[in-house]
Write an enzyme that holds these catalytic residues in place. Structure first.
Site, PDB file in Angstrom:
ATOM      1  N   GLU A  60       0.812  -1.216   0.000  1.00  0.00           N
ATOM      2  CA  GLU A  60       0.000   0.000   0.000  1.00  0.00           C
ATOM      3  C   GLU A  60       0.846   1.267   0.000  1.00  0.00           C
ATOM      4  O   GLU A  60       0.510   2.251  -0.665  1.00  0.00           O
ATOM      5  CB  GLU A  60      -0.960   0.006   1.185  1.00  0.00           C
ATOM      6  CG  GLU A  60      -2.118  -0.975   1.055  1.00  0.00           C
ATOM      7  CD  GLU A  60      -1.721  -2.410   1.331  1.00  0.00           C
ATOM      8  OE1 GLU A  60      -0.598  -2.634   1.834  1.00  0.00           O
ATOM      9  OE2 GLU A  60      -2.516  -3.325   1.038  1.00  0.00           O
ATOM     10  N   HIS A 129     -11.518  -5.507   8.287  1.00  0.00           N
ATOM     11  CA  HIS A 129     -12.276  -5.375   7.044  1.00  0.00           C
ATOM     12  C   HIS A 129     -13.548  -4.539   7.224  1.00  0.00           C
ATOM     13  O   HIS A 129     -14.413  -4.552   6.358  1.00  0.00           O
ATOM     14  CB  HIS A 129     -12.691  -6.754   6.516  1.00  0.00           C
ATOM     15  CG  HIS A 129     -11.568  -7.573   5.969  1.00  0.00           C
ATOM     16  ND1 HIS A 129     -10.628  -8.162   6.755  1.00  0.00           N
ATOM     17  CD2 HIS A 129     -11.237  -7.904   4.693  1.00  0.00           C
ATOM     18  CE1 HIS A 129      -9.765  -8.834   5.996  1.00  0.00           C
ATOM     19  NE2 HIS A 129     -10.117  -8.686   4.746  1.00  0.00           N
TER      20      HIS A 129
HETATM   21  C1  LIG Z   1      -1.871  -4.798   4.242  1.00  0.00           C
HETATM   22  C2  LIG Z   1      -2.894  -5.638   3.551  1.00  0.00           C
HETATM   23  N1  LIG Z   1      -3.251  -5.347   2.294  1.00  0.00           N
HETATM   24  C3  LIG Z   1      -4.189  -6.067   1.661  1.00  0.00           C
HETATM   25  C4  LIG Z   1      -4.772  -7.127   2.292  1.00  0.00           C
HETATM   26  C5  LIG Z   1      -5.858  -7.931   1.586  1.00  0.00           C
HETATM   27  N2  LIG Z   1      -5.339  -9.270   1.268  1.00  0.00           N
HETATM   28  C6  LIG Z   1      -5.589 -10.305   2.085  1.00  0.00           C
HETATM   29  S1  LIG Z   1      -4.768 -11.671   1.609  1.00  0.00           S
HETATM   30  C7  LIG Z   1      -4.089 -10.895   0.275  1.00  0.00           C
HETATM   31  C8  LIG Z   1      -3.150 -11.657  -0.606  1.00  0.00           C
HETATM   32  C9  LIG Z   1      -2.024 -12.254   0.169  1.00  0.00           C
HETATM   33  O1  LIG Z   1      -1.172 -12.977  -0.656  1.00  0.00           O
HETATM   34  P1  LIG Z   1       0.085 -13.736  -0.098  1.00  0.00           P
HETATM   35  O2  LIG Z   1       0.891 -12.846   0.791  1.00  0.00           O
HETATM   36  O3  LIG Z   1       0.779 -14.333  -1.267  1.00  0.00           O
HETATM   37  O4  LIG Z   1      -0.502 -14.882   0.840  1.00  0.00           O
HETATM   38  P2  LIG Z   1      -1.539 -16.030   0.504  1.00  0.00           P
HETATM   39  O5  LIG Z   1      -2.891 -15.527   0.903  1.00  0.00           O
HETATM   40  O6  LIG Z   1      -1.430 -16.365  -0.927  1.00  0.00           O
HETATM   41  O7  LIG Z   1      -1.146 -17.169   1.387  1.00  0.00           O
HETATM   42  C10 LIG Z   1      -4.513  -9.572   0.220  1.00  0.00           C
HETATM   43  C11 LIG Z   1      -4.142  -8.624  -0.838  1.00  0.00           C
HETATM   44  C12 LIG Z   1      -4.376  -7.400   3.619  1.00  0.00           C
HETATM   45  N3  LIG Z   1      -4.917  -8.417   4.317  1.00  0.00           N
HETATM   46  N4  LIG Z   1      -3.435  -6.655   4.223  1.00  0.00           N
END
Ligand SMILES: Cc1ncc(C[n+]2csc(CCOP(=O)(O)OP(=O)(O)O)c2C)c(N)n1
Lengths: 325, 391
Positions: A60, A129
């Site tokens: 972000e 959220h």
């Molecule tokens: C700071 C932040 N930005 C956005 C989100 C929304 N979000 C939740 S999970 C996710 C993707 C995460 O991907 P990754 O780190 O590869 O982990 P995975 O869920 O694939 O295990 C996003 C964008 C969040 N939880 N926290």
């Protein structure tokens, strides 16, 4: 004329803005192929390409910081933050950089950046959220903070925000994304961006609200008719700057006001409005300005959110109290 | 400088189209592997799996049980009992292999998908459901099992892990590869883009903190593929921060165990951080609210199914450890039992009390909050009084 949801209205507004001005770029996490987790940017990447609808890395601070650079270079970035609770990694960029660039440069730099944030509760989500952090932005000089309460406003306000040369944080009421209304794109917007709207005229008290609480307050006003009460409902639309003139005019007429928002009670937008109304309309008031808001707790686990969020009953209870003086 | 500086035409702005592409198919990927998808043991010059077949049986059991816990939770979500669920399907080997490498005194900082690691640490799976059902935000005490609360803000926990590790270092809890303490932080490939994660790497490096960064590269951050986060294999980033990085076949439980064990020993003995990239695949949706058909090809999934972490251990145990149906049936029966308990427990999770959401905001409650709680209780009670009066 077609019925359109609030989410689709923002999508349509973004589309118009992008067609009008090739410098408008939309950026954020998952906004491309997926169309955003709320599908607000659905179809935009297909039509405008990956250079204008940019799926960003999951960062972000990076989204907003690079938007600053793009703006310096003449672009008009529209950034999506996926959920309210995830804006804070970018908070430093927003409040120290985006908000202050115009001031620091003594007016030489403009930051026409729009930061879209789906916000508020009521959708049964897990933690982070459902937050309502609008005060944290409204308190920062240099930023403008707005929220829309219905699809028609959503359609026009996103376009007006993009046209604005000031940076704007646009809080989208996520639990209202599916609310529908008739939209006639050929009728120009009835109000400028920073003007409040009297949605319902009344004589007994004024309900002041914005975003997700607009619908709740309109319902409360309908319900109050049964109790013989005639409530005025004002959608503020703009939190910073408040449209004080519209608020004052209404309160001078009804002599009572209840501010309704989801954000916590203390130091919230309601506190500021109550103070201003008290300063300006003291001799017109029959009762103190009351606030019906979230509580001074973190946003609770979703099984408790119905108790946390202002609903019809709590708004009516606030009306009872303000009428009781 | 002014806002009127003309920019390049929009179509020129295409930095990500430069002709470099990170390795896509796993065939091109170099990683530590000790058990092939066919269930054959292979050697690696730097890593060996030094446990016996009994341990492999245990890993098999763990993986089957957590997969079953996971599918039961997904079913519970579909039936409206959970608001959301983040599935670990496909990541069992990464989590069980690394989780079983932990010693009792090591500390875990998970994200929100580490149900398998929680299992290894002895956290009751039922406790994981509270957050997703919406009755609490983590009902376990992190101190009980050295397993911190789930962290939803992406990447934040990597800094907490690093700070905790610095504490272990200050408390002289390191210096012995077997009996010292270490910390492990779990995060995803998407998280690797966050500032916090990069800051964690810097802190861990300059303070030589006993922390293992365990990145499960499941190829996706919701809809964004790995090449939207990085142009080089993630494990190679460690070099730039000044500590070792290693990529392991994340679907190989023997290899994830061996690699994590070595990294933890390094941390415990005082040699500092390691980045492990477990190369794996998210077989399901990101969460139950996600629709992966919008952004990924079903062929990819088919391709990865051939690398299933459980199937290959099954093959190994059948072919080389002489296990027959009985053992596998026993494990399946146990899985059914665990799932049934989870379901019953979920349905019996107590609903929060009316004023619960005012609890624990502060250690010393403020007068303002006490007043709000009081007022809320009176207000809520007015409804039941009304209905009693009417009824
Ligand atoms: C700071 C932040 N930005 C956005 C989100 C929304 N979000 C939740 S999970 C996710 C993707 C995460 O991907 P990754 O780190 O590869 O982990 P995975 O869920 O694939 O295990 C996003 C964008 C969040 N939880 N926290």
């Amino acid at each position: 004329m077609t019925k359109i949801t609030l989410g689709k209205a923002i999508n349509a507004g973004l589309r118009v803005a992008m067609e009008k001005d090739p410098k408008v770029v939309v950026m954020g996490e998952d906004i491309g192929k997926l169309g955003g987790v709320f599908r607000v940017t659905e179809g935009l990447q297909k039509d405008f390409g990956e250079d204008r609808v940019i799926d960003t890395p999951l960062a972000e601070s990076g989204i907003i910081g690079t938007a600053v650079g793009l703006a310096l270079r003449g672009y008009r970035p529209v950034c999506e933050i996926q959920f309210d609770g995830f804006v804070f990694p970018a908070y430093d960029q927003i409040i120290n950089q985006v908000a202050k660039m115009h001031y620091r440069s003594m007016g030489k730099i403009r930051m026409p950046v729009v930061i879209r944030i789906p916000y508020g509760g009521g959708i049964g989500a897990v933690e982070h959220h459902s937050e309502s952090p609008e005060t944290l932005f409204a308190h920062v000089p240099g930023l403008k903070v707005i929220s829309c309460g219905d699809p028609v406003d959503a359609y026009w306000m996103i376009q007006q925000a993009i046209e604005s040369d000031d940076p704007i944080v646009f809080f989208e009421p996520k639990r209202r994304y599916h609310e529908k209304a008739e939209l006639d794109e050929s009728v120009p917007p009835s109000l400028p961006l920073h003007q409040a709207k009297v949605l319902r005229e009344g004589t007994d008290a004024t309900l002041l609200c914005y975003g997700p609480m607009v619908k709740t307050c309109l319902q409360a006003a309908e319900a109050a008719v049964e109790d013989g009460r005639n409530l005025e409902v004002i959608d503020l639309r703009t939190i910073a700057p408040f449209d004080l003139a519209t608020i004052f005019a209404s309160v001078r007429k009804t002599r009572r006001a209840v501010v309704v928002h989801e954000a916590p009670y203390s130091f919230g937008p309601g506190s500021e409005i109550a103070a201003r109304v008290t300063e300006e309309c003291f001799y017109h008031l029959e009762a103190p300005v009351l606030r019906v808001t979230g509580y001074d707790t973190p946003y609770p686990p979703s099984r408790m959110e119905d108790d946390y969020l202002p609903d019809l009953d709590r708004v009516l209870d606030g009306v009872d109290r303000v009428m009781g003086y | 400088m002014s806002e009127s500086v003309p920019g390049p035409a929009p179509e020129v702005f295409a930095p990500h189209k430069a002709p470099v592409s990170p390795p896509q198919a796993s065939e091109e990927v170099e990683f530590v592997q000790l058990l092939t998808p066919e269930g054959e043991r292979v050697e690696h010059p730097d890593f060996t799996f030094d446990l016996d077949d009994e341990a492999v049986k245990g890993f098999y059991r763990d993986m089957v049980l957590v997969r079953r816990i996971d599918s039961e939770a997904t079913a519970l979500q579909r039936q409206g009992e959970l608001g959301l669920w983040a599935s670990l399907l496909g990541q069992e080997a990464a989590q069980i292999g690394s989780g079983r490498a932990l010693n009792k005194r090591d500390m875990v900082f998970p994200t929100y998908r580490e149900h398998g690691v929680a299992w290894c640490q002895g956290v009751n799976p039922l406790n994981l459901l509270g957050l997703f059902r919406g009755v609490d935000q983590g009902a376990w005490d992190p101190k009980d099992n050295n397993f911190h609360l789930y962290t939803i803000v992406i990447g934040a926990q990597t800094l907490h892990a690093t700070g905790y590790a610095m504490g272990q270092q200050r408390d002289h809890a390191i210096g012995d590869a077997d009996n010292g303490e270490a910390t492990i932080a779990y995060f995803g490939d998407g998280a690797s883009s966050q500032g916090d994660v990069n800051e964690a790497f810097i802190w861990a490096s300059v303070f030589n903190a006993p922390v293992v960064f365990f990145c499960q590269n499941n190829q996706w951050a919701i809809s964004e593929p790995i090449d939207r986060q990085t142009r080089i294999p993630l494990y190679q980033r460690a070099a730039g921060f000044g500590f070792p990085g290693v990529r392991v076949d994340g679907n190989d439980v023997l290899a994830t165990y061996a690699v994590t064990q070595q990294a933890l020993r390094r941390a415990r003995e005082g040699s500092g951080p390691t980045l492990i990239e477990a190369y794996t695949y998210r077989m399901g949706a990101h969460t139950t609210s996600d629709d992966p058909t919008k952004y990924r090809l079903s062929e990819d999934l088919e391709h990865w199914k051939l690398k299933d972490p459980i199937a290959r251990v099954h093959a190994y145990l059948t072919r080389h450890a002489g296990l027959d149906h009985d053992y596998f049936d026993e494990v399946d029966a146990e899985a059914d039992k665990v799932a049934a308990e989870l379901r019953a427990g979920c349905l019996a999770l107590p609903e929060p009390e009316l004023t619960d959401f005012f609890q624990h905001v502060y250690v010393e409650e403020t007068p303002q909050l006490a007043e709000q709680r009081e007022q809320f209780a009176v207000y809520a009670a007015s409804f039941s009084a009304d209905s009693e009066g009417e009824g």
